[in-house]
Design a protein around this motif. Structure first.
Motif, PDB file in Angstrom:
ATOM      1  N   ALA A  96      20.078  55.747  62.268  1.00  0.00           N
ATOM      2  CA  ALA A  96      20.988  55.914  61.141  1.00  0.00           C
ATOM      3  C   ALA A  96      20.238  56.152  59.833  1.00  0.00           C
ATOM      4  O   ALA A  96      20.506  57.108  59.118  1.00  0.00           O
ATOM      5  N   GLY A  97      19.288  55.310  59.499  1.00  0.00           N
ATOM      6  CA  GLY A  97      18.545  55.454  58.252  1.00  0.00           C
ATOM      7  C   GLY A  97      17.702  56.709  58.227  1.00  0.00           C
ATOM      8  O   GLY A  97      17.654  57.422  57.227  1.00  0.00           O
ATOM      9  N   GLU A  98      17.023  56.994  59.319  1.00  0.00           N
ATOM     10  CA  GLU A  98      16.169  58.179  59.367  1.00  0.00           C
ATOM     11  C   GLU A  98      17.005  59.447  59.309  1.00  0.00           C
ATOM     12  O   GLU A  98      16.637  60.421  58.661  1.00  0.00           O
ATOM     13  N   ASN A  99      18.167  59.460  59.972  1.00  0.00           N
ATOM     14  CA  ASN A  99      19.035  60.633  59.929  1.00  0.00           C
ATOM     15  C   ASN A  99      19.592  60.841  58.530  1.00  0.00           C
ATOM     16  O   ASN A  99      19.715  61.962  58.061  1.00  0.00           O
ATOM     17  N   ARG A 100      19.941  59.752  57.846  1.00  0.00           N
ATOM     18  CA  ARG A 100      20.464  59.846  56.488  1.00  0.00           C
ATOM     19  C   ARG A 100      19.415  60.429  55.552  1.00  0.00           C
ATOM     20  O   ARG A 100      19.720  61.275  54.707  1.00  0.00           O
ATOM     21  N   LYS A 101      18.170  59.996  55.685  1.00  0.00           N
ATOM     22  CA  LYS A 101      17.095  60.507  54.831  1.00  0.00           C
ATOM     23  C   LYS A 101      16.879  62.005  55.081  1.00  0.00           C
ATOM     24  O   LYS A 101      16.706  62.777  54.134  1.00  0.00           O
ATOM     25  N   ALA A 102      16.898  62.406  56.339  1.00  0.00           N
ATOM     26  CA  ALA A 102      16.702  63.820  56.667  1.00  0.00           C
ATOM     27  C   ALA A 102      17.859  64.656  56.139  1.00  0.00           C
ATOM     28  O   ALA A 102      17.648  65.763  55.614  1.00  0.00           O
ATOM     29  N   LEU A 103      19.081  64.149  56.236  1.00  0.00           N
ATOM     30  CA  LEU A 103      20.239  64.864  55.722  1.00  0.00           C
ATOM     31  C   LEU A 103      20.152  65.005  54.204  1.00  0.00           C
ATOM     32  O   LEU A 103      20.383  66.091  53.653  1.00  0.00           O
ATOM     33  N   ARG A 104      19.800  63.937  53.517  1.00  0.00           N
ATOM     34  CA  ARG A 104      19.670  63.975  52.059  1.00  0.00           C
ATOM     35  C   ARG A 104      18.590  64.980  51.649  1.00  0.00           C
ATOM     36  O   ARG A 104      18.785  65.779  50.737  1.00  0.00           O
ATOM     37  N   ARG A 105      17.469  64.958  52.340  1.00  0.00           N
ATOM     38  CA  ARG A 105      16.375  65.881  52.037  1.00  0.00           C
ATOM     39  C   ARG A 105      16.822  67.328  52.263  1.00  0.00           C
ATOM     40  O   ARG A 105      16.565  68.215  51.455  1.00  0.00           O
ATOM     41  N   GLY A 106      17.542  67.571  53.355  1.00  0.00           N
ATOM     42  CA  GLY A 106      18.039  68.912  53.645  1.00  0.00           C
ATOM     43  C   GLY A 106      19.032  69.402  52.609  1.00  0.00           C
ATOM     44  O   GLY A 106      19.006  70.561  52.189  1.00  0.00           O
ATOM     45  N   LEU A 107      19.929  68.504  52.172  1.00  0.00           N
ATOM     46  CA  LEU A 107      20.906  68.881  51.150  1.00  0.00           C
ATOM     47  C   LEU A 107      20.217  69.204  49.828  1.00  0.00           C
ATOM     48  O   LEU A 107      20.590  70.158  49.133  1.00  0.00           O
ATOM     49  N   LEU A 108      19.204  68.426  49.464  1.00  0.00           N
ATOM     50  CA  LEU A 108      18.475  68.689  48.221  1.00  0.00           C
ATOM     51  C   LEU A 108      17.734  70.022  48.276  1.00  0.00           C
ATOM     52  O   LEU A 108      17.732  70.790  47.315  1.00  0.00           O
ATOM     53  N   HIS A 109      17.118  70.318  49.412  1.00  0.00           N
ATOM     54  CA  HIS A 109      16.423  71.600  49.559  1.00  0.00           C
ATOM     55  C   HIS A 109      17.419  72.755  49.484  1.00  0.00           C
ATOM     56  O   HIS A 109      17.161  73.774  48.839  1.00  0.00           O
ATOM     57  N   GLY A 110      18.560  72.591  50.146  1.00  0.00           N
ATOM     58  CA  GLY A 110      19.596  73.630  50.126  1.00  0.00           C
ATOM     59  C   GLY A 110      20.144  73.843  48.724  1.00  0.00           C
ATOM     60  O   GLY A 110      20.348  74.992  48.287  1.00  0.00           O
ATOM     61  N   ALA A 111      20.401  72.745  48.005  1.00  0.00           N
ATOM     62  CA  ALA A 111      20.918  72.854  46.643  1.00  0.00           C
ATOM     63  C   ALA A 111      19.891  73.524  45.734  1.00  0.00           C
ATOM     64  O   ALA A 111      20.238  74.356  44.876  1.00  0.00           O
ATOM     65  N   GLY A 112      18.632  73.202  45.909  1.00  0.00           N
ATOM     66  CA  GLY A 112      17.576  73.830  45.107  1.00  0.00           C
ATOM     67  C   GLY A 112      17.484  75.320  45.379  1.00  0.00           C
ATOM     68  O   GLY A 112      17.350  76.130  44.444  1.00  0.00           O
ATOM     69  N   ALA A 113      17.573  75.691  46.632  1.00  0.00           N
ATOM     70  CA  ALA A 113      17.517  77.110  46.988  1.00  0.00           C
ATOM     71  C   ALA A 113      18.722  77.855  46.422  1.00  0.00           C
ATOM     72  O   ALA A 113      18.593  78.971  45.899  1.00  0.00           O
TER      73      ALA A 113
END
Length: 133
Positions: A96-113
């Motif tokens: 749960a925690g590791e998946n949440r961190k990966a999702l947050r990181r992916g959303l931030l990268h997507g928003a930046g792009a």
């Protein structure tokens, strides 16, 4: 004869008491065992041993004095390791925690792009307007 029987009975009683005392788990062991049981089998966990070794795997089997951790080693082989509760230092659920961190990181990268694409499009459209006027 009577003294021999009394000595034998006392010896047996004392040896049972010592054996029972030696098998009593510590409060930490009970807490870790309870956590393993609450997580249940098929749960991915991270286990830290008292020897500072850290293991990741899936709880395959739970027994009264130990549990079995199933993992895949570096060669791709499935391994089973039986661990006594007395060997454990910490147990935590993985997922749960590791998946949440990966999702947050992916959303931030997507928003930046996306911000970069929108910014570039706005700049190009402004340059085109200025050039046509």
């Amino acid at each position: 004869m009577r003294k021999s029987i009394i000595a034998l009975v006392l010896g047996v009683l004392l040896s049972q008491h010592v054996t029972t005392f030696a098998q009593t788990p510590s409060p930490d062991e009970i807490k870790l065992k309870r956590k393993i049981v609450e997580l249940g089998t098929e749960q991915n966990v991270r286990v830290k041993l008292k020897s500072e070794e850290v293991l990741k795997g899936r709880i395959a089997e739970i027994k009264n004095d130990s549990f079995t951790l199933q993992a895949v080693d570096l060669t791709g082989q499935v391994i089973h390791r039986t661990l006594a509760y007395s060997e454990l230092s910490k147990v935590s659920k993985v997922g749960a925690g590791e998946n949440r961190k990966a999702l947050r990181r992916g959303l931030l990268h997507g928003a930046g792009a996306m911000a970069a694409v929108i910014g570039t499009t706005l700049i190009i459209s402004l340059i085109a307007r200025v050039a046509t006027n």
